[in-house]
Design a protein around this motif. Sequence first.
Motif, mmCIF file in Angstrom:
data_model
loop_
_atom_site.group_PDB
_atom_site.id
_atom_site.type_symbol
_atom_site.label_atom_id
_atom_site.label_comp_id
_atom_site.label_asym_id
_atom_site.label_seq_id
_atom_site.Cartn_x
_atom_site.Cartn_y
_atom_site.Cartn_z
ATOM 1 N N ASN A 215 2.211 -4.507 -0.646
ATOM 2 C CA ASN A 215 3.329 -4.786 0.262
ATOM 3 C C ASN A 215 3.979 -3.512 0.804
ATOM 4 O O ASN A 215 5.052 -3.568 1.409
ATOM 5 N N PRO A 217 4.185 -0.049 3.257
ATOM 6 C CA PRO A 217 3.703 0.410 4.575
ATOM 7 C C PRO A 217 2.624 1.490 4.385
ATOM 8 O O PRO A 217 2.718 2.305 3.459
ATOM 9 N N PRO A 243 -2.616 -4.842 3.215
ATOM 10 C CA PRO A 243 -1.286 -4.681 3.823
ATOM 11 C C PRO A 243 -1.331 -4.791 5.340
ATOM 12 O O PRO A 243 -2.271 -4.323 5.985
ATOM 13 N N ASN A 245 1.534 -3.952 7.290
ATOM 14 C CA ASN A 245 2.435 -2.955 7.867
ATOM 15 C C ASN A 245 1.695 -1.617 7.930
ATOM 16 O O ASN A 245 1.710 -0.823 6.983
ATOM 17 N N THR A 262 9.091 8.918 5.838
ATOM 18 C CA THR A 262 9.132 7.497 5.489
ATOM 19 C C THR A 262 8.604 7.310 4.071
ATOM 20 O O THR A 262 8.205 8.264 3.410
ATOM 21 N N SER A 264 5.963 5.496 3.590
ATOM 22 C CA SER A 264 4.595 5.035 3.824
ATOM 23 C C SER A 264 3.624 5.705 2.856
ATOM 24 O O SER A 264 3.863 6.805 2.346
#
Length: 325
Positions: A215, A217, A243, A245, A262, A264
């Motif tokens: 889940n 990014p 995922p 995203n 981020t 990510s």
Amino acid sequence: MARDDDDDSGLTDASPNPNWFLRARLKTRQLLLLIALDDERNIHRAAEVLCMTQPAASKQLKDLEDMLDVKLFERHPRGMEPTLYGETMIRHARMALTSLSAAHDDIVALKNGLSGQVEVGVIMTPAMGLLPRAISRIKLQAPKLRIGVHMEASKVLLDMLQRGKLDFMIGRIVEEEGAAGMHYEELTVEPACAVARVGHPLLRSDNLKLADLANQPWILPPQGSVLRHRWELMFRRAELEPPANVVDTTALLLITALLQQTDSLHVMPVEVARYYASLNVLAILPIELPCHMDAFGIITREGHLMSPGARQLLHEVRLAARDLY
């Protein structure tokens, strides 16, 4: 080009002659003409490039076609297009002339110590550790040796190698047809890992699972790439949806900027990740991913005689590979 009536220098399916070019007195000028025709696609312009008359160029091309007993170019109102036979001869003409043009450098290298020019292709992972180690070693022995490094995808490098633009490459043979005329020497497989910014919350996890990454990014190679396919397959085999995203890019500067700004995650080869982690640019997540790229290795052209500098650099690559892998 005059030929005796009983001259069997042409190529036939029944009795191929590996030394046809000697008996047919193949001229370097004809090889230059093939390349000029491929570049210009016009007999008049090709003749001008070579400072020849158009009739002389036409005769040399006809002589070459006669000795091979095939048509090398299709003549059209707007120019000339090489046939399959023509493309084959053009490719070998380029390689032959490239080899001849390097002969002087080789002689100079042998007379003055190891020098000259070496062109090597490499994919990203061996470009981070293996090749720099080999180059640093050879530069201690031969500081005058000029080394050109081309970092591209394996498919691009294989094309360059086939055209004689590289002495050797470190990468993969991704398609079976690309292996023709190539010698492959496997070095190592290429495991992948998940990375994130330094200080990412997942770095503090004691027992990180693949489900914990589902889940998050991600920044990923584009759809259709080998690594992206292996990454998606990794989740599906674990009965997880990959995922959704996702940012698709291969631009390393953008990837590192997004990671730092981020939360990510990104997937990359372990050797590359370790290099960037050593610079504190990113951190490797504490999870061993069941995801890896195919093995890579040293690829050379069969029958190609390398320059002294290229042979020595290849030797250093092999020594460095033993240390690393």
